[in-house]
Design an enzyme around this catalytic site. Structure first.
Site, PDB file in Angstrom:
ATOM      1  N   GLU A  13      43.098  51.285   7.325  1.00  0.00           N
ATOM      2  CA  GLU A  13      44.188  51.477   6.655  1.00  0.00           C
ATOM      3  C   GLU A  13      45.389  50.361   7.084  1.00  0.00           C
ATOM      4  O   GLU A  13      45.597  50.283   8.414  1.00  0.00           O
ATOM      5  CB  GLU A  13      44.960  52.720   6.823  1.00  0.00           C
ATOM      6  CG  GLU A  13      45.599  53.240   5.840  1.00  0.00           C
ATOM      7  CD  GLU A  13      46.243  54.884   5.908  1.00  0.00           C
ATOM      8  OE1 GLU A  13      46.180  55.384   6.758  1.00  0.00           O
ATOM      9  OE2 GLU A  13      46.767  55.340   4.655  1.00  0.00           O
ATOM     10  N   GLY A  69      47.587  57.238  16.219  1.00  0.00           N
ATOM     11  CA  GLY A  69      47.205  58.503  16.945  1.00  0.00           C
ATOM     12  C   GLY A  69      45.768  58.703  16.231  1.00  0.00           C
ATOM     13  O   GLY A  69      44.876  59.096  17.227  1.00  0.00           O
ATOM     14  N   MET A  81      42.764  58.396  12.496  1.00  0.00           N
ATOM     15  CA  MET A  81      42.525  57.749  11.286  1.00  0.00           C
ATOM     16  C   MET A  81      41.596  58.681  10.572  1.00  0.00           C
ATOM     17  O   MET A  81      40.493  58.972  10.936  1.00  0.00           O
ATOM     18  CB  MET A  81      42.155  56.376  11.159  1.00  0.00           C
ATOM     19  CG  MET A  81      41.891  55.744   9.767  1.00  0.00           C
ATOM     20  SD  MET A  81      43.327  55.727   8.598  1.00  0.00           S
ATOM     21  CE  MET A  81      42.316  56.198   7.033  1.00  0.00           C
ATOM     22  N   ASN A 114      39.362  58.786   8.494  1.00  0.00           N
ATOM     23  CA  ASN A 114      37.812  58.082   7.688  1.00  0.00           C
ATOM     24  C   ASN A 114      37.066  59.553   7.065  1.00  0.00           C
ATOM     25  O   ASN A 114      36.857  60.297   8.232  1.00  0.00           O
ATOM     26  CB  ASN A 114      37.179  57.233   8.572  1.00  0.00           C
ATOM     27  CG  ASN A 114      38.129  56.211   9.384  1.00  0.00           C
ATOM     28  OD1 ASN A 114      38.750  55.433   8.517  1.00  0.00           O
ATOM     29  ND2 ASN A 114      37.786  55.966  10.764  1.00  0.00           N
ATOM     30  N   GLU A 155      44.330  65.057  10.519  1.00  0.00           N
ATOM     31  CA  GLU A 155      43.150  64.238   9.979  1.00  0.00           C
ATOM     32  C   GLU A 155      42.463  65.071   9.158  1.00  0.00           C
ATOM     33  O   GLU A 155      41.787  64.618   8.146  1.00  0.00           O
ATOM     34  CB  GLU A 155      42.431  63.708  11.478  1.00  0.00           C
ATOM     35  CG  GLU A 155      43.214  62.556  12.046  1.00  0.00           C
ATOM     36  CD  GLU A 155      44.281  61.701  11.443  1.00  0.00           C
ATOM     37  OE1 GLU A 155      43.883  61.419  10.340  1.00  0.00           O
ATOM     38  OE2 GLU A 155      45.352  61.533  12.036  1.00  0.00           O
TER      39      GLU A 155
HETATM   40 ZN   LIG Z   1      47.866  60.664   7.998  1.00  0.00          ZN
END
Ligand SMILES: [Zn+2]
Length: 848
Positions: A127, A266, A268, A270, A301
């Site tokens: 991202e 921090g 991600m 995925n 997340e």
């Molecule tokens: Zn976020």
């Protein structure tokens, strides 16, 4: 020339033309230490046969392109990070065989060799637009497709992706092939590959919709710090909560969480393959705010698996919504489902301050930013997107009601599963569930910028009661919107040495002045607290009597959220030159010792340190520095053995130390001749102490090298680089400048450590030459060094310590004349705004 940019219009055109049927991606991670093989097959349909479009691929050597069986010459078709595709058929197959480049900046497929044991680790970070650094893509979120990854890697590695990890097939030469099953339809930016000599711990979650296999991964050298039982517990609590609240089974089969090195952010989201920075596996003692924050990251997340991965924004205009929702959801889940039941107080003490600060910078923008292209997205990924957006979403939840909000969300997940949506779709779902018209709310809160200030305006009768009472709303001249706020107002009296709430009212605020009739006739309280309950997103002011009450006895207020609002008000008033830095430091010294909120204890000393070094009048500064240093020494001495307060004050004392006595204390803490009961001088604290000595010219390179020998890890290397950069000599600054701004071989996290260490209080003489060097670098750094390195450096190496009118004038002249990239100019403008703010605060402090 588009370069690596992509506009919203280009993406919309491509989405109208294409439908992607599938991606097959074949990666060979065994070809070299700097590059890897990448073969992509994309099958897609085209609505207008004969039309042309392009695919994306960055920083690659392309060997072969085949479109519908026809060979295309890379020399002409691959230019400017794009592959031109002409004469498309109704059904197409594109095959691109290339070598791509391993990243050292955390963008794309990052490769890391652990200095502790020479083991190799890679992980992807895509991202916003970096999947195209690893395979050939249509790099936009609304062209979802199933992905089939095949990965060749050394036989003894772990390889993890969005689909469950298959049994590797050895190829007989020390290598193996992992053939992953196709994924659900995904956007490119949430696909992932994590491969290396990772340590693996497997578990399962059993919930109302069945089992979810769980994996936790980290580097071999961090295994002893992987507190996997705790992580599994939090993960299970999160799934239990979200599956119930969202009424939709977790959509991606299995859930792996991988703690990875040199990570820029921090974590991600995925799909099914979450990456997190491995500093979250603490090797030294950390306070509760660390664990509270880590919990929020884990839940954030996880919330994205539904909001972001299952239902995805059409274009990055709705990035704010993606992040704001995950933020709101993680705090809500933390309070409802985990032991961190006061997380909203931490939100007030930490996140909201971030939002207020960002919203008062010249770079502020509406929450719903107009992201016309990828460049705009990169600069709008900030505190407005995360923290202001979450504050406002919290308000929206209160506005429509939690049950209606969740009901709307559930319908939205079902309606848009595995596809894309826009904010208006969510708004329609919420309007349907709540029966409220939300158009004007959205206009007022999402499409305008700036934060309002709320203050009480009243008159007193002779008997000490309010004869009139109103709330006055104001706005900054640049962003004059006045808004509607739901506002709690609390009245507190000093009773037997405690501040006790007598009563509170809740009311709607609109326009410049709102009369609050209910308060007329009430006796003026010792503390009048606006925004009781923290429902509103607004700065609040304390009236004269309330401020005196807070300064005299904040510690006697029992409610942690009410205290957080008082801390926030005092800090805002200090930043806005309405309370002197000297008074703010006195408040912190008198009350932080009995603060109970984890983020309060961790963060508030940092605000005071900033008040000392940047907001105090030059003539008061030496005395205030001494008061702060000695005050911290006392707080440290008096803190309960082994408490978070003790750790927080030890760190702050190291940061403040400058007198002979204090520096001697740091030396003796390091060599063990000074001890505080319950305070372990562990690895990270040793670096904190040594860095403080380096900053004060008391630790040279050899001493730092000695410490690095004790801690030969990547963290040790980063700490050592920072300590060297802090030294107050021209040579040290020159060396640090090379690392931070010039060299290309420095990994991202090391560069960041040096950038953060460079500007130090009290080093004016050696830092003075870096004003011109900074501005010269800012002219071209964005193009020369790329987004990650340039944004880190330009934001944090701005010469704020040298605040003066002369500096403002010089920066203004540069802003006028420089042709620098607008993103670079943004950071210079922000630095300038901080300096202007500091000068105003200094003037206030001079008046006393
Ligand atoms: Zn976020």
């Amino acid at each position: 020339m588009p370069g690596t940019n992509l506009t919203r219009d280009e993406a919309a055109t491509r989405a109208a033309l294409l439908d992607v049927t599938s991606y097959s991606i074949d990666l060979d991670l065994t070809t070299s230490e700097t590059t890897f093989g990448s073969t992509t097959t994309i099958r897609f349909t085209c609505a207008e046969p004969g039309a042309e479009t392009f695919a994306d691929l960055v920083d690659a050597t392309v060997h072969e392109i085949t479109l519908n069986g026809r060979s295309v010459d890379p020399a002409t078709a691959y230019a400017d990070s794009r592959i031109a595709l002409t004469d498309l058929a109704a059904d197409n197959e594109l095959v691109v065989r290339a070598d791509c480049t391993f990243s050292r900046t955390g963008e794309g497929l990052h490769r890391f060799v652990d200095p502790a044991d020479d083991r190799v680790y890679t992980y992807s970070q895509f991202e916003v637009p970096d999947a195209r650094r690893v395979y050939t893509t249509f790099e936009q979120p609304d062209l979802k497709a199933p992905f089939t990854f095949t990965v060749t890697a050394p036989e003894h590695w772990k390889v993890v992706s969005n689909s469950p990890t298959p049994t590797p097939e050895p190829t007989g030469d020390g290598k193996a092939v992992w053939r992953f099953a196709p994924t659900q339809p995904l956007s490119t930016y949430v696909t992932a590959i994590v491969a290396g000599e990772y340590h693996e711990v497997l578990d399962t979650y059993e919930g109302k919709h069945g089992e979810i296999p769980l994996g936790h991964y980290c580097r071999q050298s961090l295994v002893e710090h992987l507190d996997v039982e705790e992580l599994v517990k939090l993960t299970r609590q999160g799934f239990g909560f979200f599956e119930e609240a969202f009424d939709y089974p977790y959509p991606f089969g299995k859930y792996d969480q991988l703690y990875v090195p040199e990570y820029n952010m921090g974590a991600m989201e995925n799909a099914g393959c979450v990456t997190l920075r491995d500093e979250y596996l603490p090797r030294s003692r950390q306070d509760r705010s660390f664990y509270e924050f880590r919990n929020e990251v884990i839940l954030h997340e996880m919330a994205h698996m539904w909001f972001g991965d299952l239902v995805t924004m059409k274009w990055w205009d709705d990035l704010w919504l993606n992040e704001s929702f995950a933020e709101w959801a993680c705090y809500h889940a933390a309070v409802e489902a985990t032991e961190f039941t006061e997380s909203w107080t931490g939100f007030t003490n930490a996140r909201k301050n971030w939002a207020y600060r960002q919203d008062q910078l010249p770079s502020t923008h509406p929450i719903a930013a107009d992201n016309v292209d990828l460049r705009a997205v990169e600069v709008n990924f900030d505190g407005i997107t995360y923290a202001k957006g979450a504050s406002v979403l919290k308000q929206l939840v209160a506005w429509v009601g939690l049950d209606n909000f969740l009901q709307g969300i559930r319908g939205y997940f079902r309606d848009f599963e595995f596809s894309n949506s826009e904010f208006k779709d969510l708004l329609a779902a919420l309007e349907k569930a709540s029966g409220r018209d939300l158009e004007s709310w959205a206009q007022e809160w999402l499409q305008t910028s700036g934060v309002n200030t709320l203050a009480a305006q009243f008159e007193l009768a002779e008997d000490g009661t309010y004869s009139s009472f109103a709330v006055r709303q104001s706005a900054a001249a640049d962003h004059p919107t006045l808004r509607r706020h739901r506002l709690g107002i609390g009245l507190y009296d000093a009773v037997d040495g405690r501040l006790v709430r007598r009563t509170s009212v809740e009311t709607d605020i609109a326009g410049e002045l709102t009369e609050v009739a209910e308060l007329v006739g009430q006796r003026q309280p010792d503390l009048l607290l606006l925004n009781e309950g923290d429902l509103a997103y607004a700065k609040i002011r304390l009236d004269e009597r309330s401020l005196a009450t807070v300064v005299g006895g904040l510690a006697t207020l029992d409610d942690s959220l009410a205290r957080a609002l008082c801390w926030g008000a005092a800090w805002d008033m200090t930043r806005d030159a309405e309370m002197s830095a000297t008074d703010f430091v006195a408040l912190v010294l008198s009350s932080v010792g009995s603060e109970t909120d984890a983020f309060g204890v961790a963060r508030i000393p940092g605000y005071a340190a900033l008040a000392v070094t940047q907001y105090s009048a030059p003539e008061n500064r030496a005395a205030l520095r001494a008061t702060w240093e000695q005050g911290l020494r006392k707080l440290l001495e008096n803190a309960e053995a082994g408490s978070d307060h003790q750790l927080s004050f030890a760190r702050a004392y190291a940061g403040a130390a400058h007198s002979e006595g204090a520096l001697g204390d740091l030396e003796r803490l390091l060599d063990g001749t000074l001890t505080f009961d319950g305070l372990a001088i562990d690895t990270d604290l040793r670096w904190t102490l040594l860095s403080a000595l380096a900053r004060n010219g008391r630790a040279e390179a050899d001493r730092i090298a000695e410490e690095l020998e004790r801690d030969n890890t990547i963290s040790g290397q980063e700490h050592a680089a920072a300590a060297r950069a802090m030294r107050p000599t021209a040579e040290a600054k020159a060396e640090a400048w090379e690392i931070a701004m010039v060299r290309d071989d420095v990994p991202n996290e090391t560069q960041r450590s040096v950038v953060l260490a460079f500007q130090q209080f009290g080093q004016d003489e050696v830092l003075a030459p870096y004003v011109e060097k900074y501005l010269t670098a800012a002219d071209t750094m964005w193009e020369d060094k790329g987004t990650q390195r340039a944004s880190t450096a330009l934001e944090f190496i701005f010469p704020k310590q040298l605040a003066s009118q002369e500096l403002l004038d010089r920066v203004d002249a540069w802003l006028e004349s420089s042709q620098a990239n607008p993103a670079a100019k943004r950071y210079v403008r922000e630095g300038r705004a901080d300096v202007a703010r500091a000068l105003a605060a200094q003037a206030k402090d001079a008046q006393g």
